[in-house]
Design an enzyme around this catalytic site. Structure first.
Site, PDB file in Angstrom:
ATOM      1  N   LEU A 397      41.794  88.998   8.502  1.00  0.00           N
ATOM      2  CA  LEU A 397      41.433  88.565   9.854  1.00  0.00           C
ATOM      3  C   LEU A 397      40.416  89.541  10.424  1.00  0.00           C
ATOM      4  O   LEU A 397      40.686  90.732  10.530  1.00  0.00           O
ATOM      5  CB  LEU A 397      42.664  88.514  10.759  1.00  0.00           C
ATOM      6  N   GLU A 398      39.249  89.032  10.773  1.00  0.00           N
ATOM      7  CA  GLU A 398      38.204  89.841  11.396  1.00  0.00           C
ATOM      8  C   GLU A 398      38.188  89.527  12.893  1.00  0.00           C
ATOM      9  O   GLU A 398      37.751  88.455  13.317  1.00  0.00           O
ATOM     10  CB  GLU A 398      36.843  89.543  10.771  1.00  0.00           C
TER      11      GLU A 398
END
Length: 559
Positions: A397-398
């Site tokens: 997850l960015e």
């Protein structure tokens, strides 16, 4: 200057003191260049080991300034970061004791070349109060000790019907704890403790009990400066402790395994991306060495012990390159890729800060090399765990550092039992670090939980029925059409005749299935006016009484 910790310094000028000798601090030098004008230097990551890259993270304090004094600060030896040159970037600040919440600077910030290999970041600041310590940082910090305090608060507030264990899975090279948190409903554990694993869990304490339910595994802060990972984790923990029906559902269905800090030494030392030896630990999962990467070695070995019990893996990171939050996923076979990308599409339905179009599930995202150290992403946790154990839902997850407002509108949540719209509750802020955009991080966190519930078809309060898809299967067909339309040369792909027909059917225009425009209904009553609802009515799956939707099977919306 401390040769072991050159980033932690104390420098005084006639009653004004600059200091960074604290957890996560980074400022190595300070010079007075004029009346209330100062030039500062940051220390590169792993400077004690002779490295000279990643001059990005800064975090320092000033004391001795008088109220209404206007000071100009310049950091003159930063490396190049595109985010510094954007008009939206601002450092953050707080003032203790008068204002303890991290806020963005309101003044303009300049970023310019110094005609050397370094860049200069400057801003002015008017001191708001006397006798305060003023702190500035690249982004809202989240120190190692603050993560430990958050875990203590989480353990203290554990619901009575749940169990939580805090175990030290490994010691870092500097001797700091890397903790494993296990959490779920009491009924989801057997009466047998997990086995003793050689080289892991060095403290002689009772192990957590064996899980009887699938596991959601979450890790964070393998890159020390990516602090949004910790703020998103805060939001996840906050949801898990709440009385929201969705929190109850996720606690009953899964066991959570959480490692809050994978790089505790890098966090404490004020590094941005690597550990104290200059190693990017997120490239060491393929072949971890216990002597050099003890925390990564421990995670990999524990994953092997858990084997097929882990269904979802999220590694929480941060970025400053795109406008939204997004996922890196793995490139899989078509059938598995549909399931893989469906979860990402559901996340987009549950938060306006996430964009499915920015997600990357390509082979390149699994094999590309870093421009500085040339290490391949095949050594990242996301890729390594898929290749070693075969986890379909393995993601990075960015999360963005800052998004001022939602990027798109999301549908309202609907209580599937009552058929009415559900009013979202504002979660209480239980944790230790105060930050101005906490609601943004909380929404990203909640979208992960709600999307898993949607995907598993056990979400009691879902946004899917009021979305353009209305049913999970329609969203799945949309994702399937998108994946198949990405490759036009069908003969080179191993797909069925049904899939070929799907390509022909969806290969018109933009290549996606057409979705009928949803009608507008009364605010609190959801009438079965959708075509799918009428079809289900004819099959006897939905009954109507007094104009309201009453379903004997609430999950029929997931059909």
């Amino acid at each position: 200057m401390d040769r072991e910790n050159p980033q932690q310094a104390v420098i005084s000028f006639e009653g004004i003191t600059f200091f960074s000798n604290f957890d996560s601090g980074n400022m190595s030098k300070a010079y007075r260049v004029g009346l209330n004008q100062f030039e500062l230097h940051v220390s590169p990551d792993a400077a004690c080991s002779g490295h000279n890259s990643y001059r990005t993270w800064f975090y320092f304090g000033i004391k001795g300034l008088k109220k209404n004094t206007l000071v100009k600060l310049s950091i003159v030896n930063l490396g190049f970061m595109r985010v510094f040159s954007t008009s939206s970037y601002r450092p953050v600040w707080k003032c203790i004791p008068s204002s303890t919440e991290w806020k963005r600077l309101e003044c303009d910030v300049s970023y310019e070349t110094t005609y050397t290999v370094y860049y200069k970041l400057s801003w002015s600041f008017e001191v708001p109060a006397n006798d305060n310590e003023i702190f500035f940082a690249y982004a809202p910090p989240y120190s190692y000790e603050e993560t430990q305090e958050t875990m203590r608060i989480f353990e203290k507030n554990c619901p009575e019907d749940c169990k939580v264990w805090r175990e030290v899975i490994a010691k870092s090279l500097d001797g700091r704890n890397s903790e494993l948190i296990t959490f779920s409903h009491k009924n989801n554990f057997s009466e047998v403790a997990e086995a003793t694993i050689p080289d892991l869990f060095v403290e002689k304490k009772d192990r957590c009990l064996v899980s009887k339910k699938p596991i959601i595994f979450i890790t964070s802060r393998v890159h020390p400066g990516e602090t949004p990972g910790s703020f998103v984790l805060d939001g996840l923990l906050q949801i898990l402790l709440s009385n929201d029906p969705r929190a109850v559902a996720i606690r009953n269905a899964f066991v959570f395994k959480i490692i809050p800090v994978l790089n505790p030494d890098g966090v404490y030392r004020g590094n941005f991306r690597v550990d104290q030896n200059g190693i990017n630990l997120n490239r060491c999962y393929a072949y971890p060495d216990q002597n050099y990467h003890p925390t990564i070695y421990a995670v990999c070995k524990y994953f092997e012990y858990l084997a097929g019990k882990v269904k979802y893996y999220f590694d929480l990171h941060a970025h400053a390159s795109k406008r939204s939050c997004f996922l890196f996923g793995n490139s899989l076979e078509v059938d598995k890729q549909i399931e893989n990308q469906l979860l990402a599409k559901l996340i987009e339905l549950n938060t306006g800060y996430f964009e499915f179009s920015e997600c990357d599930f390509s082979i390149r995202s699994m094999t590309s090399k870093d421009p500085k150290d040339h290490n391949s992403k095949e050594g990242s946790g996301r890729v390594a765990f898929y290749k070693k154990i075969g986890i379909i839902h393995s993601y990075t997850l960015e999360c963005a550092y800052y998004i001022p407002r939602p990027l798109h509108i999301i549908p309202s949540p609907m209580n599937l039992k009552s058929g009415k719209r559900f009013s979202e509750l504002i979660a209480n802020d239980l944790f230790s670090v105060q930050v101005h955009n906490r609601s943004f991080f909380n929404e990203i966190a909640s979208s992960l939980i709600y999307s898993i519930l949607d995907y598993e078809k056990i979400n009691p309060i879902s946004r899917v029925p009021l979305s353009e898809f209305r049913f999970i299967e329609a969203a799945k067909e949309w994702v399937k059409a998108k994946i198949l339309s990405q490759t036009r040369n069908i003969n080179k792909r191993n797909i069925t005749r049904t899939e070929i027909k799907s390509v022909k059917r969806y290969d018109k225009g933009a290549g996606y299935p057409k979705i009928n425009t949803r009608r507008i209904h009364k605010p609190n009553i959801i009438a079965p006016m959708f075509q799918e609802g009428i079809q289900m009515l004819s099959r006897g799956k939905i009954s109507i009484f007094m104009g309201k939707l009453a379903s004997s099977r609430p999950t029929s919306f997931y059909a």
